[in-house]
Design a protein around this motif. Structure first.
Motif, PDB file in Angstrom:
ATOM      1  N   ASN A   1       0.813  -1.225   0.000  1.00 44.54           N
ATOM      2  CA  ASN A   1       0.000   0.000   0.000  1.00 44.54           C
ATOM      3  C   ASN A   1       0.838   1.264   0.000  1.00 44.54           C
ATOM      4  O   ASN A   1       0.363   2.308  -0.464  1.00 44.54           O
ATOM      5  N   ALA A   2       2.075   1.209   0.519  1.00 45.02           N
ATOM      6  CA  ALA A   2       2.893   2.426   0.633  1.00 45.02           C
ATOM      7  C   ALA A   2       2.976   3.116  -0.721  1.00 45.02           C
ATOM      8  O   ALA A   2       3.191   2.463  -1.746  1.00 45.02           O
ATOM      9  N   GLY A   3       2.797   4.414  -0.708  1.00 44.63           N
ATOM     10  CA  GLY A   3       2.862   5.134  -1.980  1.00 44.63           C
ATOM     11  C   GLY A   3       3.107   6.611  -1.748  1.00 44.63           C
ATOM     12  O   GLY A   3       2.871   7.133  -0.649  1.00 44.63           O
ATOM     13  N   VAL A   4       3.581   7.257  -2.783  1.00 44.78           N
ATOM     14  CA  VAL A   4       3.819   8.699  -2.723  1.00 44.78           C
ATOM     15  C   VAL A   4       3.180   9.379  -3.939  1.00 44.78           C
ATOM     16  O   VAL A   4       3.038   8.771  -4.999  1.00 44.78           O
ATOM     17  N   GLY A   5       2.844  10.645  -3.733  1.00 46.72           N
ATOM     18  CA  GLY A   5       2.346  11.461  -4.839  1.00 46.72           C
ATOM     19  C   GLY A   5       3.503  12.150  -5.540  1.00 46.72           C
ATOM     20  O   GLY A   5       4.676  11.860  -5.287  1.00 46.72           O
ATOM     21  N   VAL A   6       3.164  13.071  -6.413  1.00 45.15           N
ATOM     22  CA  VAL A   6       4.220  13.773  -7.152  1.00 45.15           C
ATOM     23  C   VAL A   6       4.859  14.839  -6.265  1.00 45.15           C
ATOM     24  O   VAL A   6       4.255  15.290  -5.288  1.00 45.15           O
ATOM     25  N   LEU A   7       6.064  15.237  -6.609  1.00 46.44           N
ATOM     26  CA  LEU A   7       6.705  16.300  -5.828  1.00 46.44           C
ATOM     27  C   LEU A   7       5.998  17.632  -6.068  1.00 46.44           C
ATOM     28  O   LEU A   7       5.887  18.460  -5.170  1.00 46.44           O
TER      29      LEU A   7
ATOM     30  N   GLU B   1      13.091  14.661 -13.311  1.00 45.91           N
ATOM     31  CA  GLU B   1      13.544  13.276 -13.207  1.00 45.91           C
ATOM     32  C   GLU B   1      13.426  12.802 -11.752  1.00 45.91           C
ATOM     33  O   GLU B   1      13.100  11.642 -11.491  1.00 45.91           O
ATOM     34  N   GLU B   2      13.656  13.717 -10.809  1.00 49.19           N
ATOM     35  CA  GLU B   2      13.592  13.348  -9.390  1.00 49.19           C
ATOM     36  C   GLU B   2      12.181  12.851  -9.024  1.00 49.19           C
ATOM     37  O   GLU B   2      12.015  11.829  -8.353  1.00 49.19           O
TER      38      GLU B   2
END
Ligand SMILES: NC(=O)c1ccc[n+]([C@@H]2O[C@H](COP(=O)([O-])OP(=O)(O)OC[C@H]3O[C@@H](n4cnc5c(N)ncnc54)[C@H](OP(=O)(O)O)[C@@H]3O)[C@@H](O)[C@H]2O)c1
Length: 259
Positions: free
Chosen positions: A92-98, A108-109
């Motif tokens: 489930n772990a996830g991140v959104g955009v910077l 690119e980061e």
């Protein structure tokens, strides 16, 4: 020898809050022992562990970065030493955009971060989970991997294109895992949440609410983490027998084609 009285044990990555925490609580209510996880061993993770343990299940908190592949084996060894053999992995772990914005400005980061946390980590953690599972004699319990991807696996949100690309990759990872692990009797599911009120969506939730009320979703409201948690726990409990490789849209019908 396999143990017929064994209890189900789940690792839910990214369960210090939001959908992951709701899934961990739902699994605890189903009788799972639960390992919860976040990036760091902070107060939020400790509070989440306390909350899950209120349901009476054995709970441990194991902080690690899912994107650090070298940490996977040790984390699973610790969980299995404390709770018993894992039957269930909820990725489930996830991140959104910077930064939301024009696709032409994506860095690119931000691309690498989305792809690494949302897709690569899920692939390799599932690989470690499956290798360990196949190396031992198993209990007759239901075994599964439940991947939390997104409606954005399918639907473009152009101001978050790198997130969409990472979730599409994660959905394909789910299908590939289902194909490989079917013969091992491990079910694999792809849960695609829609508009859910969590910290990740907090900056935009008011506009999501408005759009949901105007008909973007068939039920005219945004969802709660507990609703997705209930879907995840149902799947992990084997309540959809003789299924694998399925996508379950927890999105109030948002992507039903209409004209
Ligand atoms: N909310 C929605 O509307 C929605 C819609 C579709 C899909 N999803 C997906 O659902 C999942 C959960 O989202 P959410 O809305 O509940 O987000 P959230 O409230 O931001 O929670 C994210 C969780 O993931 C953990 N995490 C992030 N990076 C990590 C890493 N590298 N290693 C370990 N843990 C990490 C966070 O822990 P730390 O705080 O310790 O970093 C936190 O526990 C994500 O995969 C997200 O993409 C959400």
């Amino acid at each position: 020898m396999s143990n017929p009285t064994a209890k189900p044990v789940a690792l839910v990555t990214g369960s210090s809050r939001g959908i992951g925490l709701a899934a961990a609580e739902a699994l605890a209510r189903e009788g799972f022992s639960v390992a919860i996880n976040g990036l760091t061993a902070d107060d939020e993770l400790a509070a989440a562990a306390a909350r899950v343990s209120r349901h009476g299940a054995p709970v441990i908190a194991v902080a690690f970065d899912v994107a650090e592949l070298a940490a996977h084996e040790a984390a699973l060894t610790k969980i299995e030493a404390e709770l018993g053999p894992l039957t269930t992995l909820v990725n489930n772990a996830g991140v959104g955009v910077l930064k939301r914005g024009d696709l032409l400005d994506v860095t690119e980061e931000s691309w690498d971060r989305c792809l690494t946390v949302n897709a690569k980590a899920m692939f390799f953690l599932s690989q470690v989970f499956a290798r360990r599972l196949l190396a031992r004699e198993r209990s007759p319990l239901f075994h599964s991997i439940v991947n939390v991807t997104s409606s954005n696996s399918v639907a473009v949100a152009v101001q978050r294109s790198e997130y969409c690309a990472s979730k599409a990759a994660a959905s394909m990872v789910s299908k590939a895992l289902a194909v490989r692990l079917g013969r091992e009797n491990v079910a694999v599911y792809d849960v695609q949440p829609g508009l859910i009120a969590t910290e990740m969506t907090a900056p935009v939730i008011d506009s999501y609410r408005e759009r949901a009320e105007q008909g973007l979703t068939l039920f005219p409201r945004v969802g709660e983490p507990e609703e997705v948690g209930a879907v995840i726990a149902s799947l992990a409990s084997g309540r959809l027998p003789y299924t694998t490789g399925q996508t379950i849209s927890a999105d109030a019908g948002m992507l039903v084609p209409r004209f």
